[in-house]
Every structure is written in C-alpha cells, then in structure tokens.
Design a protein around this motif. Structure first.
Motif, PDB file in Angstrom:
ATOM      1  N   PRO A  56     -24.254  -3.243 -47.614  1.00 28.08           N
ATOM      2  CA  PRO A  56     -24.244  -1.779 -47.526  1.00 28.08           C
ATOM      3  C   PRO A  56     -23.648  -1.283 -46.214  1.00 28.08           C
ATOM      4  N   GLN A  57     -23.943  -2.002 -45.122  1.00 29.38           N
ATOM      5  CA  GLN A  57     -23.392  -1.601 -43.823  1.00 29.38           C
ATOM      6  C   GLN A  57     -21.869  -1.707 -43.828  1.00 29.38           C
ATOM      7  N   GLY A  58     -21.361  -2.775 -44.444  1.00 24.07           N
ATOM      8  CA  GLY A  58     -19.913  -2.939 -44.531  1.00 24.07           C
ATOM      9  C   GLY A  58     -19.261  -1.861 -45.363  1.00 24.07           C
ATOM     10  N   ALA A  59     -19.926  -1.455 -46.437  1.00 23.29           N
ATOM     11  CA  ALA A  59     -19.394  -0.388 -47.291  1.00 23.29           C
ATOM     12  C   ALA A  59     -19.303   0.926 -46.518  1.00 23.29           C
ATOM     13  N   ARG A  60     -20.331   1.207 -45.756  1.00 26.38           N
ATOM     14  CA  ARG A  60     -20.321   2.454 -44.970  1.00 26.38           C
ATOM     15  C   ARG A  60     -19.217   2.430 -43.915  1.00 26.38           C
ATOM     16  N   ALA A  61     -19.017   1.263 -43.285  1.00 24.41           N
ATOM     17  CA  ALA A  61     -17.964   1.156 -42.272  1.00 24.41           C
ATOM     18  C   ALA A  61     -16.581   1.335 -42.893  1.00 24.41           C
ATOM     19  N   LEU A  62     -16.363   0.746 -44.076  1.00 18.88           N
ATOM     20  CA  LEU A  62     -15.057   0.864 -44.729  1.00 18.88           C
ATOM     21  C   LEU A  62     -14.810   2.278 -45.235  1.00 18.88           C
ATOM     22  N   GLU A  63     -15.843   2.946 -45.691  1.00 21.38           N
ATOM     23  CA  GLU A  63     -15.671   4.331 -46.115  1.00 21.38           C
ATOM     24  C   GLU A  63     -15.284   5.210 -44.926  1.00 21.38           C
ATOM     25  N   SER A  64     -15.960   5.023 -43.805  1.00 20.72           N
ATOM     26  CA  SER A  64     -15.627   5.801 -42.602  1.00 20.72           C
ATOM     27  C   SER A  64     -14.204   5.524 -42.147  1.00 20.72           C
ATOM     28  N   TRP A  65     -13.819   4.250 -42.164  1.00 17.08           N
ATOM     29  CA  TRP A  65     -12.461   3.857 -41.773  1.00 17.08           C
ATOM     30  C   TRP A  65     -11.448   4.530 -42.688  1.00 17.08           C
ATOM     31  N   SER A  66     -11.698   4.512 -43.990  1.00 19.10           N
ATOM     32  CA  SER A  66     -10.765   5.089 -44.962  1.00 19.10           C
ATOM     33  C   SER A  66     -10.646   6.589 -44.796  1.00 19.10           C
ATOM     34  N   HIS A  67     -11.771   7.265 -44.690  1.00 15.33           N
ATOM     35  CA  HIS A  67     -11.745   8.722 -44.560  1.00 15.33           C
ATOM     36  C   HIS A  67     -11.055   9.159 -43.276  1.00 15.33           C
ATOM     37  N   ALA A  68     -11.239   8.378 -42.216  1.00 16.59           N
ATOM     38  CA  ALA A  68     -10.597   8.712 -40.939  1.00 16.59           C
ATOM     39  C   ALA A  68      -9.078   8.632 -41.026  1.00 16.59           C
ATOM     40  N   ARG A  69      -8.581   7.890 -42.005  1.00 15.50           N
ATOM     41  CA  ARG A  69      -7.131   7.725 -42.179  1.00 15.50           C
ATOM     42  C   ARG A  69      -6.597   8.477 -43.400  1.00 15.50           C
TER      43      ARG A  69
END
Length: 292
Positions: free
Chosen positions: A95-108
C-alpha cells in the motif's frame, strides 16, 4: 480499438499483452530483454526501443514487472513521457508503494490506477480471471473496458489507492498460513507413514468448510462479538499445542506449530480462552499497540 502499451513481458505481462492483441487492440510492448517480445510481435505487437517510447505510443499503459521498486525505476526513466497518460500498475507491491507511485504520477500530470491480479497467467482473459483495483474512480472508469477483457471478475475496491495492494497482501497472508499448515500436515503424514497425496486430497475436500469458518471469522471481527464461540480459543489452543508436542516427539520441524501454539497460549493467558477463536486478533493487535 484503443492503442495500449504493456511494460514488462514476464509470464504474466506476456499473458496480458497476448489477450489484448487477440481482442484486436494495437499493442506496443517493452521489456529489458527484447527477445521476450518475439512471440507478441508475431501476433502484431510493436516493440518499443525504450520505456518512454512505449508510454508515449499509447494513452494507457499497463505496468507488470517484478515489484513496485522496479516499476518506479522504469517510470523514472520515462518521466518525460507520462504527462497526460493513464498508468495502470499491475505489479506486486505494498500500500505504501501504491501511494508513492500515485503521488509521483500526479506530480507529473499522469493519471494512476493501482491493481492486483488474483489469478494465474493462463487464466487471464477467461472467466476464472480476477483483478482488483484502487484509486480515483475516474481512472478506473477509463481503464475498466480494457481490464474487463483481461479479467471478467473486476472490482474497484476503493478510491484510496493503497486498498488493492493491501487486499492482495491479505490474500497472500491467508495463502501463506494455509500453505504452511498443509506442508506441516504433509510432514506429519510422512513421519507416521501415511499417504501424503490422499491426506492432501482430504484437505481439498475440507476447503468449503474452512471457507465458511473464515467467513464467520470475518463477521466476528467486524462485530467485535467474541462471546458466542463455535469452538473456543482455549479448545483450539489445546489442539495447536498438541501439534507442537507431536513435532518434537516425531523429530520433524516444529517452527510452524510452535509459533502458532505460542500465539494461542498467549491468548488464553490473557483471558480470552472462553471466547471465539478469532479473539486471537486481540493478541496480534496488542503487539502493534492497537486497542483491543
């Protein structure tokens, strides 16, 4: 037909791409080992020279690699290509990895949907295939027609992006416990000269009954009512302790039954012995400092 991209051509990634190609979608693929793309190219897939080129070729990309760490590394290589794209994560992660990837994606400027595949590669595209997803409902609605081709049993479990990975971890935990239990049962049979295959077949026949027990466990955990046991924690503790004793007497590996017996005995010692066996969760919660 929608143009799609698939990153990662292991057994599962190849199954995803093959199913999409057979459904008529134009598919661009990428894999570190380009040789794995050859069977897909024979079906009409286009091999991209880089991760970035693969993502740029389509407005929706499925990522299916070893884990979220590898996925993040690959996406970092293609960060200039993701703006305006839908990234669907189907790798294994937390779940932590999913949240990090979502944040990374939205930031770009990318849209992101996290998913977990709950079936084997040869089941993809059949009625036995299941995928769960989490993330923005708009991202799920956009991806749904494609994902339903891959897995007719498709569920958007929550807007919270870590939900699918959390549920996948929960399934893995249940599988691990059941597998270890079955393997220890096999050890018991070997030690006592019993036919292992026959006993394992009996395990399979018991599966519907055990499934009912798990469903009941879920209801007691949800209600918090542990005072009307089918079988008490004390009763089960005695049974599990006998397993540990047998392992010692038979000279077989005792780590699994000893671990289980210690937990059950701790539950009885804390005063939960006359409650439903699921009251054992109070012991597990207490170890994390959670309220009972």
């Amino acid at each position: 037909m929608r143009h799609l991209s698939v990153i990662g051509l292991g057994v599962m990634g190849s199954a995803l791409a093959t199913t999409l190609l057979k459904a008529g979608h134009p598919v661009t693929v990428w894999n570190r080992s380009a040789a794995k793309a050859a069977p897909l190219q024979a079906l009409g897939a286009t091999l991209a020279p880089s991760v970035g080129a693969a993502i740029a070729a389509s407005d929706m990309t499925l990522v299916c690699v070893d884990n979220y760490t590898v996925s993040q590394q690959l996406l970092d290589e293609a960060s200039d290509a993701v703006a305006g794209k839908l990234l669907v994560q189907l790798s294994t992660g937390s779940p932590q990895g999913a949240r990090a990837l979502e944040s990374w994606s939205h930031a770009r400027g990318a849209r992101y949907l996290d998913g977990a595949i709950l079936c084997f590669p040869d089941q993809i595209g059949t009625t036995d295939a299941s995928i769960i997803c989490s993330g923005a409902s708009t991202a799920f609605s956009e991806a749904e027609p494609v994902l339903r081709l891959l897995a007719p049993t498709l569920d958007h479990v929550a807007e919270a992006v870590g939900a699918a990975a959390a549920q996948d971890c929960a399934v893995a935990a249940y599988f691990a416990g059941g597998l270890l239990g079955a393997l220890h049962g096999a050890l018991i049979c070997e030690a006592e000269g019993l036919p292992v295959a026959k006993v394992c077949a009996q395990f399979s026949e018991l599966s519907p009954i055990l499934g009912g027990d798990v469903a009941h466990l879920g209801k007691t955990l949800a209600s918090g009512d542990f005072d009307h046991p089918y079988a008490s924690l004390k009763t089960w503790s005695a049974a599990i302790s006998r397993l540990a004793g047998h392992a010692t007497d038979a000279g077989i590996d005792s780590r699994f039954p000893r671990f289980a017996a210690d937990l059950f005995e701790e539950g009885v010692a804390q005063g939960f012995g006359q409650q439903e066996v699921s009251a054992l969760i109070k012991v597990l919660r207490a170890r994390n400092g959670a309220a009972q």
